[in-house]
Design an enzyme around this catalytic site. Structure first.
Site, PDB file in Angstrom:
ATOM      1  N   CYS B 166       0.856  -1.176   0.000  1.00  0.00           N
ATOM      2  CA  CYS B 166       0.000   0.000   0.000  1.00  0.00           C
ATOM      3  C   CYS B 166       0.899   1.236   0.000  1.00  0.00           C
ATOM      4  O   CYS B 166       2.021   1.213   0.513  1.00  0.00           O
ATOM      5  CB  CYS B 166      -0.882  -0.002   1.241  1.00  0.00           C
ATOM      6  SG  CYS B 166      -1.954   1.452   1.347  1.00  0.00           S
ATOM      7  N   ASP B 168       0.554   3.858   1.617  1.00  0.00           N
ATOM      8  CA  ASP B 168       0.569   4.486   2.932  1.00  0.00           C
ATOM      9  C   ASP B 168       2.011   4.622   3.427  1.00  0.00           C
ATOM     10  O   ASP B 168       2.798   3.681   3.335  1.00  0.00           O
ATOM     11  CB  ASP B 168      -0.251   3.578   3.872  1.00  0.00           C
ATOM     12  CG  ASP B 168      -0.546   4.228   5.207  1.00  0.00           C
ATOM     13  OD1 ASP B 168       0.409   4.653   5.878  1.00  0.00           O
ATOM     14  OD2 ASP B 168      -1.726   4.308   5.568  1.00  0.00           O
ATOM     15  N   HIS B 234      -2.382  -3.867   4.865  1.00  0.00           N
ATOM     16  CA  HIS B 234      -2.038  -3.570   6.257  1.00  0.00           C
ATOM     17  C   HIS B 234      -3.257  -3.339   7.131  1.00  0.00           C
ATOM     18  O   HIS B 234      -4.361  -3.115   6.639  1.00  0.00           O
ATOM     19  CB  HIS B 234      -1.099  -2.360   6.329  1.00  0.00           C
ATOM     20  CG  HIS B 234      -1.704  -1.086   5.816  1.00  0.00           C
ATOM     21  ND1 HIS B 234      -2.088  -0.060   6.643  1.00  0.00           N
ATOM     22  CD2 HIS B 234      -1.979  -0.679   4.552  1.00  0.00           C
ATOM     23  CE1 HIS B 234      -2.582   0.937   5.912  1.00  0.00           C
ATOM     24  NE2 HIS B 234      -2.531   0.588   4.641  1.00  0.00           N
TER      25      HIS B 234
END
Lengths: 508, 508
Positions: B166, B168, B234
């Site tokens: 991801c 992020d 996640h």
């Protein structure tokens, strides 16, 4: 899913392009224009008269369908306050356009006046869809034996011919008409100024090599053939300073030089990115958009391009007219050998074929368009934005803006909008934009991504030209097409949305 | 070319990241937080204490440099109306930040007040540039023997490991820290929600195969190895409903299921697009961003993924702590065999290595971050937009928006801007955005295209967030980097432009 209602671009039966009756005042090209050189049928022994007749019939049919719209709508406009207006309007549309108009646009005419911008955009889109459906179902420009050209190409030492013409609408017919090549066998990817994307071409080079290695398509990787990349730039012999390539300031020398530089850069990119002697061959072609005669720049012995040396097809046409087919062919071969004595024989064979093919197109323009197109400038009917448009093989039909995003293609789009501001907006008519993304149906969810892509680009277009969009002077039709669906013939476009919609539908 | 003047981001000497002295109040993570499990050095026999020490030193050094900015500027702010302000400010900056501030910003403070937004953005960019230069010149996260991992991967039956985490910021360290893999050997391409682009991955698959066929890199195409595609999603074990993956509504089950679906779609895309048994292997990894413990979803016998079955590294850590290294390794192998008895032995070997590697990271978080990061939520220091950022291998440093255009990446960018609206704008500080495009220097004019790309994206960013840009709350630094320049180490980023510029320069 969209509602698929009658009289909407989201619902349509497959129908061939209508061939409306000719009307006085409609733009119809006379068989031979006064003052132009008159040439009898098949005077040149190498010209294929039957192919010319078929191609002209198709060009004529498609363009007449688009060109019937304005006169038909003028007539409809004149009747809009009559009591049985809707019946009369539909009768006119059926007769002249071959389809009915959306009832909901006609129905509101009595309140204020007919929304002619919407109606015009709707008719252009409808005509485009009929033309596109006809192409993918009836295969009007198909080739009897595509395998022959691929085999010939390989005999000449090439496994692929990848052509980047200028995106100008006056070159959209370069594959099937000007060069008389099978459009499904040759790769075409157009760019403004013919300045193709090197990273995209590198990717295509890699894809091509991988197919040769893995699948032996079109031949195995150990066959000593090469990737041939061609650029087609253009100029105008009648109005060289104004009707040449806009991207190069109508300067033919600059256009040729820029094409040559881009080709050499791609060659160097392949050589530097891959080891083991990876390289490509190059071909630079010039096109006179007034006459469709090509000039072939000659390959140098080192695999480069001689910038100032070319063979001119128009000159060869004159030189070989009246000769027997065999003598004419030999003359072409001889001219090429004289001009490029060190070029590989396979390359010369291919160039001879391209020149010979182009003789048919030179005669086509002479016979059907008076030797010089009456529309030597821009006269496109719509803008095509996105990826796809395999069906557009006709001159001056479409301004291409091949793009992934409006953000990257903004300069190209601005040029297109400028052209259409003169062609359409200046006369109160909107700019019709077909937004289209083709996808590989065998890749999971590829359709959904193409749909998303289409919507995003249509939104970005409206955001880039807010004044035009607000005034109803910019209309978009959103399409996707599965290119894995029955290769070439069969896979029609799918309509997603259209800015000309019933108000009721808009509320949803 | 830009002017390369002193005190501008267009001119900078190569310097290592400064390690400012610690100050009271600065965000400094204590070696072990109170209440967290205290673990002695190297308690777990499989944990590499030396690697942990080196990684912590680096993380600490880089983050401290960024975190020193606010306290230093606070101090500078307090002095701005004093008479020898400029001298004092530079002394503070040199001492606390390791560099001087731009004199032209300081010089104007007496007129009105110090433009703290510009100064803050400038300091973040300067710190980022020092960090990036240090990475590409000193190779602080380098690997002694990268060949070992590549050889091991091939022994396990794979010729490439292509990981999509991801985007992020809390996963930016997943390669080098969480999985302890050599970042130059493993492909990393991050996407919001780990929903990687299938067309891009197909292209990478093709490129990889072509290199095997043409160059025998990393092995020849006839070697029976496979392409391994991994997804890292996640979740947050401390605050599962709020600090999980925003793209999946903080729902770990949904995040895992979406990753699995995307992997299967890519597998199907390869199988449908290429003949001759083309396929790939798949790996789904979950990451607890609070503790950095991974869970490995188990491969099914048919090459798919068991959605509900995984092996948890945190559990294995507890289970094997106190065992001898050999026993611990055997326990891991046994757990994997029990969980996935039908999985190929090569895949199980790789999974065992990943689990073992992760034990070091679990202990790293225990030892240096109290077992749970104090910043379990977003705490990124800047947004990275474009292509590149190989140097970002640290947690919560960068919000990634991998993109070609703002048009396509608008949803990801909006999320980033929302995060920074809370982190920065809410406190009156601007959002620093590094716009970066890496290019292949061996491809002609690739640099010019990357430069053009950078400018276009920087312009589109300002156009998308006009209010922020107008208020000085959005600042951009434009960079390119030649990735063909001395692979990995050596090729530093090149600064093109920065929105924090001397007014005199802006006039040009």
């Amino acid at each position: 899913m969209l509602n698929r209602t009658r009289n909407s671009h989201t619902a349509r039966p497959a129908q061939p392009v209508a061939a409306p009756r000719r009307r006085p005042g409609a733009r119809v090209v006379p068989p031979t224009a006064p003052g132009a050189p008159r040439v009898g049928g098949g005077v040149h022994a190498l010209v294929r008269g039957d192919d010319n007749a078929r191609l002209f019939d198709y060009e004529q049919r498609v363009k007449a369908a688009f060109d019937a719209i304005v006169p038909a709508l003028r007539r409809v406009s004149a009747l809009q306050h009559e009591e049985d207006f809707e019946r009369q309007a539909q009768a006119i549309a059926r007769e002249r356009l071959g389809f009915e108009l959306p009832a909901w646009i006609l129905a509101d005419a009595w309140v204020d006046q007919l929304d002619m911008r919407r109606l015009y955009a709707w008719c252009v889109f409808e005509t485009y869809l009929r033309f596109s459906d006809d192409f993918f179902s009836a295969d009007p420009l198909g080739w009897a034996d595509e395998g022959e050209f691929q085999a010939f190409l390989q005999e000449c030492g090439f496994h692929i011919l990848d052509i980047s013409p200028c995106a100008d609408g006056r070159l959209a017919h370069v594959i099937r008409y000007v060069l008389r090549l099978p459009y499904r066998t040759v790769r075409r990817k157009s760019y403004a100024g013919a300045l193709f994307d090197i990273e995209d071409s590198l990717e295509k080079w890699g894809e091509t090599e991988l197919l040769r290695f893995r699948e032996g398509t079109p031949n195995t990787a150990d066959a000593p053939t090469r990737y041939l990349k061609a650029v087609v730039y253009h100029y105008s012999s009648s109005a060289p300073d104004t009707e040449g390539c806009a991207a190069h300031g109508s300067d033919a020398v600059r256009a040729a030089e820029a094409g040559r530089e881009r080709l050499l850069a791609f060659q160097q990119a392949v050589e530097n990115s891959y080891c083991c002697g990876a390289s490509i061959d190059l071909l630079l072609i010039g096109l006179d958009t007034d006459t469709d005669a090509i000039r072939l720049h000659l390959p140098s012995a080192e695999g480069g391009i001689e910038p100032g040396a070319w063979v001119d097809a128009a000159q060869l046409y004159d030189e070989t007219r009246g000769l027997h087919a065999r003598d004419a062919g030999e003359r072409i071969d001889a001219r090429l050998r004289e001009a490029a004595p060190e070029a590989p024989s396979g390359m010369l064979r291919l160039l001879a074929r391209l020149l010979e093919n182009n003789l048919s197109q030179i005669e086509y323009v002479q016979r059907h368009h008076g030797g010089r197109y009456p529309d030597i400038g821009h006269a496109e009917r719509f803008i095509g934005a996105g990826k796809g448009f395999e069906e557009v093989q006709l001159r001056n039909l479409t301004y291409f803006a091949y793009l992934d995003t409006v953000e990257e293609a903004a300069p190209d789009l601005d040029v297109g909008v400028k052209i259409f501001s003169r062609l359409n907006v200046g006369h109160g008519l909107p700019i019709p934009v077909v937004v289209r993304f083709d996808y590989h149906g065998k890749v999971p969810a590829a359709r959904e991504r193409a749909v998303e892509h289409c919507r995003r680009v249509a939104g970005a277009l409206a955001a880039r030209y807010p004044a035009l969009a607000a005034d109803g002077l910019l209309h978009t039709l959103q399409l996707v097409r599965d290119i894995d669906h029955e290769q070439g013939v069969g896979g029609r476009v799918e309509v997603l949305d259209c800015s000309v919609r019933e108000p009721a539908q808009e509320a949803h």
